[in-house]
Write a protein that holds these residues in place. Sequence first.
Motif, short mmCIF file in Angstrom:
data_model
loop_
_atom_site.label_atom_id
_atom_site.label_comp_id
_atom_site.label_asym_id
_atom_site.label_seq_id
_atom_site.Cartn_x
_atom_site.Cartn_y
_atom_site.Cartn_z
N ASN A 31 42.11 11.53 -80.60
CA ASN A 31 43.42 11.18 -80.04
C ASN A 31 43.60 11.76 -78.64
OD1 ASN A 31 44.71 10.08 -82.59
ND2 ASN A 31 44.08 12.11 -83.27
N PHE A 33 46.57 11.66 -75.23
CA PHE A 33 47.97 11.35 -74.90
C PHE A 33 48.22 11.56 -73.41
CE2 PHE A 33 49.26 11.65 -79.38
CZ PHE A 33 48.29 12.49 -79.91
N PHE A 48 49.39 6.56 -75.63
CA PHE A 48 48.43 7.34 -76.37
C PHE A 48 47.32 6.44 -76.89
CE2 PHE A 48 49.72 6.46 -80.82
CZ PHE A 48 50.97 5.89 -80.61
N TYR A 50 44.16 6.43 -80.02
CA TYR A 50 43.56 7.09 -81.17
C TYR A 50 42.10 6.68 -81.38
CZ TYR A 50 45.32 2.81 -83.37
OH TYR A 50 45.61 1.52 -83.66
N SER A 94 43.82 15.64 -79.30
CA SER A 94 43.81 16.29 -80.61
C SER A 94 42.73 15.66 -81.47
CB SER A 94 45.18 16.18 -81.30
OG SER A 94 45.43 14.85 -81.69
N GLN A 96 42.34 15.35 -85.22
CA GLN A 96 42.69 14.43 -86.29
C GLN A 96 44.15 14.05 -86.19
OE1 GLN A 96 41.51 16.65 -89.71
NE2 GLN A 96 39.38 16.04 -89.56
N ARG B 91 54.75 15.64 -85.14
CA ARG B 91 53.86 14.50 -85.26
C ARG B 91 54.24 13.72 -86.51
NH1 ARG B 91 47.63 14.95 -84.20
NH2 ARG B 91 48.38 14.36 -82.15
N GLY B 99 48.20 4.60 -86.24
CA GLY B 99 48.17 5.79 -85.40
C GLY B 99 49.35 6.69 -85.70
N ASN B 100 49.48 7.70 -84.86
CA ASN B 100 50.59 8.62 -85.05
C ASN B 100 51.09 9.06 -83.69
OD1 ASN B 100 49.27 11.49 -84.49
ND2 ASN B 100 47.82 10.21 -85.57
#
Lengths: 112, 114
Positions: A31, A33, A48, A50, A94, A96, B91, B99-100
């Motif tokens: 990830n 951002f 962002f 992923y 990040s 996970q 989060r 996704g997050n």
Amino acid sequence: DVKVTQSSRYLVKRTGEKVFLECVQDMDHENMFWYRQDPGLGLRLIYFSYDVKMKEKGDIPEGYSVSREKKERFSLILESASTNQTSMYLCASSHQENTEAFFGQGTRLTVV
Amino acid sequence: EDQVTQSPEALRLQEGESSSLNCSYTVSGLRGLFWYRQDPGKGPEFLFTLYSAGEEKEKERLKATLTKKESFLHITAPKPEDSATYLCAVRFYILTGGGNKLTFGTGTQLKVEL
């Protein structure tokens, strides 16, 4: 230690210029951002990603685009810089979905 | 609407005067709550991660706690070098598109005086 490196600490650009902000992380994080930080508004999410070649809009994507061609690199592009894009830009990565994000040192962009 | 709110906006303490900072949140599908410290002109520095209500983490003079609606950052006997802006981030999983997302509060600016 995790390292997130942004290409510039300070940048001054003219209105209408195309601006590239580069970010590289060395921990194989999935990830990444891009945020901008303004007084009184806090950190606001621009885009962002992923996964490689994947991107999702954040809260304020207008006027920006991103590119993630390689896992370690995430670029923020200002297609035509405007004075209201003067800000501190912060990149983060990040590992996970639910782990902490690590930030770069920030790029203070001034558009004149 | 997903929201993260920090209070107070600013806090001035005397050295040794303990206090707490608050972070309240309204999100669905919490994946984690994070505390960061930010010094002027620098990127945020990670402090703690909390995942579930009742969890606590400690580091030197700082202790973070989590409930279902809020988190506290307790500062015990602070020193001037603890002066910084403390940021809370949440989060959460995005239901559409996958996704997050990591959303930040606006921070508490802490100043510790001699």
